[in-house]
Enzyme design. Structure first.
Site, PDB file in Angstrom:
ATOM      1  N   GLN B 259     -74.263  77.455   7.689  1.00 51.84           N
ATOM      2  CA  GLN B 259     -75.618  77.001   7.963  1.00 51.84           C
ATOM      3  C   GLN B 259     -75.590  75.617   8.599  1.00 51.84           C
ATOM      4  O   GLN B 259     -76.251  75.362   9.604  1.00 51.84           O
ATOM      5  CB  GLN B 259     -76.448  76.958   6.669  1.00 51.84           C
ATOM      6  CG  GLN B 259     -77.926  76.785   6.917  1.00 51.84           C
ATOM      7  CD  GLN B 259     -78.491  77.948   7.679  1.00 51.84           C
ATOM      8  OE1 GLN B 259     -78.165  79.102   7.427  1.00 51.84           O
ATOM      9  NE2 GLN B 259     -79.325  77.667   8.664  1.00 51.84           N
ATOM     10  N   HIS B 262     -75.152  74.949  12.403  1.00 53.66           N
ATOM     11  CA  HIS B 262     -76.178  75.322  13.390  1.00 53.66           C
ATOM     12  C   HIS B 262     -76.759  74.099  14.079  1.00 53.66           C
ATOM     13  O   HIS B 262     -76.795  74.015  15.297  1.00 53.66           O
ATOM     14  CB  HIS B 262     -77.314  76.118  12.739  1.00 53.66           C
ATOM     15  CG  HIS B 262     -77.094  77.595  12.788  1.00 53.66           C
ATOM     16  ND1 HIS B 262     -77.017  78.290  13.961  1.00 53.66           N
ATOM     17  CD2 HIS B 262     -76.925  78.505  11.807  1.00 53.66           C
ATOM     18  CE1 HIS B 262     -76.815  79.573  13.704  1.00 53.66           C
ATOM     19  NE2 HIS B 262     -76.741  79.729  12.393  1.00 53.66           N
ATOM     20  N   GLU B 327     -84.850  80.201   3.495  1.00 48.67           N
ATOM     21  CA  GLU B 327     -84.730  81.223   4.538  1.00 48.67           C
ATOM     22  C   GLU B 327     -83.648  82.241   4.138  1.00 48.67           C
ATOM     23  O   GLU B 327     -83.889  83.441   4.155  1.00 48.67           O
ATOM     24  CB  GLU B 327     -84.369  80.520   5.848  1.00 48.67           C
ATOM     25  CG  GLU B 327     -84.239  81.445   7.039  1.00 48.67           C
ATOM     26  CD  GLU B 327     -83.689  80.716   8.260  1.00 48.67           C
ATOM     27  OE1 GLU B 327     -83.231  79.555   8.115  1.00 48.67           O
ATOM     28  OE2 GLU B 327     -83.703  81.323   9.344  1.00 48.67           O
ATOM     29  N   HIS B 328     -82.458  81.727   3.803  1.00 46.81           N
ATOM     30  CA  HIS B 328     -81.345  82.580   3.368  1.00 46.81           C
ATOM     31  C   HIS B 328     -80.985  82.242   1.929  1.00 46.81           C
ATOM     32  O   HIS B 328     -80.809  81.073   1.610  1.00 46.81           O
ATOM     33  CB  HIS B 328     -80.094  82.326   4.215  1.00 46.81           C
ATOM     34  CG  HIS B 328     -80.303  82.413   5.697  1.00 46.81           C
ATOM     35  ND1 HIS B 328     -80.466  81.294   6.493  1.00 46.81           N
ATOM     36  CD2 HIS B 328     -80.376  83.480   6.514  1.00 46.81           C
ATOM     37  CE1 HIS B 328     -80.608  81.683   7.749  1.00 46.81           C
ATOM     38  NE2 HIS B 328     -80.570  83.005   7.802  1.00 46.81           N
ATOM     39  N   ASP B 361     -76.411  87.595  10.021  1.00 46.10           N
ATOM     40  CA  ASP B 361     -76.736  87.051  11.343  1.00 46.10           C
ATOM     41  C   ASP B 361     -76.443  88.045  12.458  1.00 46.10           C
ATOM     42  O   ASP B 361     -77.012  87.942  13.543  1.00 46.10           O
ATOM     43  CB  ASP B 361     -75.906  85.780  11.605  1.00 46.10           C
ATOM     44  CG  ASP B 361     -76.470  84.585  10.867  1.00 46.10           C
ATOM     45  OD1 ASP B 361     -77.648  84.641  10.486  1.00 46.10           O
ATOM     46  OD2 ASP B 361     -75.728  83.603  10.684  1.00 46.10           O
ATOM     47  N   HIS B 420    -128.770  95.562  10.682  1.00 46.36           N
ATOM     48  CA  HIS B 420    -127.779  96.246   9.847  1.00 46.36           C
ATOM     49  C   HIS B 420    -128.484  97.219   8.897  1.00 46.36           C
ATOM     50  O   HIS B 420    -128.099  98.379   8.757  1.00 46.36           O
ATOM     51  CB  HIS B 420    -126.990  95.234   8.999  1.00 46.36           C
ATOM     52  CG  HIS B 420    -125.959  94.455   9.754  1.00 46.36           C
ATOM     53  ND1 HIS B 420    -126.273  93.547  10.737  1.00 46.36           N
ATOM     54  CD2 HIS B 420    -124.597  94.433   9.665  1.00 46.36           C
ATOM     55  CE1 HIS B 420    -125.155  93.004  11.212  1.00 46.36           C
ATOM     56  NE2 HIS B 420    -124.125  93.529  10.580  1.00 46.36           N
TER      57      HIS B 420
END
Lengths: 439, 439
Positions: B259, B262, B327-328, B361, B420
């Site tokens: 991670q 990145h 996220e993960h 991934d 209506h």
């Protein structure tokens, strides 16, 4: 007068394109004002909230009186006439029954490589429901926004509604109670969106904010999107009716007007394959406009944005409807199911002459929070899924890693992500050592 | 050094809250610049697109050379080594197989009142896929964004990717071809988002725009949201690993670094119930950092945003993880299924020591486009549903209208929407006349 178009005329395509492109809402340049209010609430919390409520709603609150107390709600609810209470209860029941069917299923399976895959749905912890004040304060909207959240399993459901000069609609409070709203605060505008995003005094942050609002509310929601989830940016509302010549023109006129009466930028469009019916329906609209309570609003909407279109045939009508991608689509034709099968883009479809759109606004069951302004091309009405999120799940067996790990290594190397590659390689090496040990 | 926290220490709660609140991304103030570029593309179309591409990518294009030709793609694709092609094909197959299971079902039923209700799912007509240039131009992301669209049944899938100085990654073009992308344009930045929203020369408007991008792209997507659908506003990415003391510290270190490598604002967090394992894993990270190719980036991420947390026990670890809403999430523990059942908020869960996040991934099957920056509290990873929309359907029989119409009238009257009410009343009167006629 509304626009009249006929597919027989040579300039039809140009005029239909112009109708599609017509802008129905002035750009309210409130983005900066909304940003300032949000920043103020974020920085100063409940103090800002109280000052802004005094300024905009002429209401002096304290942190203790921001929320309606249970007793205040009890007293308001007790004033609702039994007939209205019964109608609201029927609506709540039917909406809940429809939305319970939307609860998604979790899935899990093991594939041939030995990988166990799937996903799991969970509700958001907390949701904030915005309810406009004044004219647009609709109890039906409270039900439509709150019930899907409750069905999803949201733990805490917070409602914010402005009460200008202290005025409140008892039906809105009853709807909140029927729908299981946990707390109701007397704040509105961009300041309410700020409070629901970052918290302010007794108002705790929500994970998701839903509900209609004016231009300030819409601008504020767009700005906080990402910090919290939001439903959609609602634009002016519209109905499109496809009717054949066998329909009752007065019924169709009333259905068109039930959209037009909402506000001056609402849009009502009739498409028919029968020129005589087009004329009869337009005449029926004029007749009803003479006496309608909200005729000022409805007339402005019909005059500025209304349209009566004679299509070549019903297939052509469905094609034109898809280009509009209407929020509400009524199919008042002999075989509405067959025509519905040809429609690709619409928020909600109402089939047959016995299904006026107004049924869907209140008691049909489906949600009345629907994609407006052509956004049915890419989005859906509010649902239980808006209050849930999906977690994907993966579990590799050693064999699965051996089978697909080498491809992951190759791709990680091609993307120059060495740690990605090594994280797979280290495990593959252990597997190989194990395999050697077994030999 | 990353943050070390222990639940044993008295200031644990404060320090954990500070970790949660830490801002990982500078506010890039590009909103105005993005707005100017969008307005320019909207007003001047392809001319603006060509000028902006010359300015930002140093590339002189014409309306004819904006798109890659089939021959250009053929030539690029032919340069991809067989091993990489095979890996990409395996990934595409597995991603498609997973996402085909996400295709939703239509529903229709008739309730006791005689109302036929349900909904129907349809794909969006067209989708635009943004692919960043340079370092972040990942072929795996092309698969992850394009395949769900294809599975959903999107008719036209358009890709835009900047090619600074004419450079292009052949694997990105191969991924586009494998995923069934229909057309690929050499444009990027906010100008590509403008072209996909309003059309520009050969680029036609899309209904939905997806894919990651830099700050300009994100600002542009936020601005066009509503005119078109967008996926999400992606923030810096993160992983959280819950590991017990029986794990291999080196494997966990590599997963943390996969991670961290990145980008510098990525975040890697380890939570364990074993202080000795915490120290061993941190030491293993340092050892791997000594030689990692992207050690500059990974070291900055680990130093500034990394965290090693010793929880009271695994249940406490799951609670802390839910507050991060990562996220993960890797669960490297003896019984990962039991622990997963306690987790409520995560984009993707990876179960057990044989499932490094890097598998997800590339080749696992689930999508790697996942909610970042705590947005897993309210949103989900990319799926087939992002390229579809639901139309609700309602059909009343005369009996159903008689049963529930009066409640709709009552509610319409209470909301002062006369048309209506009348649209229901006119039909109820016809029913009553019919019933009288029968008597």
């Amino acid at each position: 007068m509304p626009v009249f178009l006929s597919a027989q005329e040579p300039d039809f395509e140009d005029r239909f394109a112009a109708l599609l492109a017509a802008k129905r809402e002035a750009d309210a340049d409130v983005d900066e004002a909304a940003a300032r209010i949000l920043a103020d609430v974020r920085a100063r919390g409940v103090d800002a909230l109280i000052e802004l409520t005094e300024r905009f709603d002429r209401l002096r609150l304290t942190p203790e009186t921001l929320a309606f107390s249970e007793e205040e709600i009890d007293r308001a609810v007790a004033r609702v006439p039994p007939e209205e209470r019964a109608a609201l209860e029927l609506a709540a029941e039917r909406i809940a029954a429809y939305h319970r069917r939307q609860l998604p299923r979790d899935e899990s399976w093991t594939d041939r490589a030995g990988a166990t895959l799937g996903w799991r749905w969970t509700p958001v912890d907390s949701a904030g429901l915005y309810v406009p004040g004044g004219l647009a304060s609709y109890p039906s909207s409270v039900l439509m926004n709150a019930i899907p959240a409750r069905v999803a399993g949201v733990r805490r459901l917070t409602m914010c509604a402005p009460t200008p000069d202290g005025q409140v609609n008892p039906l809105v409070l009853l709807a909140a109670r029927l729908a299981g709203v946990d707390e109701v605060f007397r704040v509105g505008g961009a300041q309410a969106i700020g409070a629901l995003t970052w918290g302010a005094g007794p108002i705790r942050p929500a994970d998701k904010i839903v509900g209609p609002g004016n231009a300030w509310v819409a601008a504020a929601k767009r700005r906080v999107f990402g910090t919290v989830g939001i439903d959609m940016i609602a634009g002016p509302s519209e109905i499109l009716i496809i009717a054949d010549g066998a329909q009752n023109p007065d019924w169709i006129a009333l259905d068109l007007l039930s959209q037009a009466e909402h506000d001056e930028s609402a849009q009502a469009i009739l498409i028919t394959d029968d020129p005589a019916f087009a004329r009869a329906a337009a005449a029926a609209v004029e007749a009803r406009l003479a006496t309608l309570e909200r005729r000022e609003i409805a007339r402005a909407s019909w005059r500025d944005f209304g349209a009566v279109i004679v299509a070549r045939d019903l297939d052509h009508a469905a094609e034109l409807s898809d280009r509009v991608a209407p929020e509400h689509l009524e199919l008042c034709v002999a075989d509405p199911d067959a025509l519905a099968a040809k429609v690709r883009h619409a928020g909600a479809i109402f089939l047959g002459a016995w299904t006026p759109e107004a049924i869907g606004d209140y008691v049909g069951g489906p949600n009345h929070v629907l994609p407006t302004a052509r956004s049915a091309r890419f989005s859906s009405g509010l649902s239980v899924l808006d209050f849930m999120k999906r977690t994907t799940i993966a579990r590799m067996s050693p064999g699965a890693l051996a089978a697909i790990g080498p491809a992951a290594r190759t791709l990680a190397q091609s993307e120059s992500l060495e740690a990605h590659s090594l994280s797979v390689a280290a495990r593959l090496e252990a597997l190989n050592r194990g395999a050697e040990g077994e030999e």
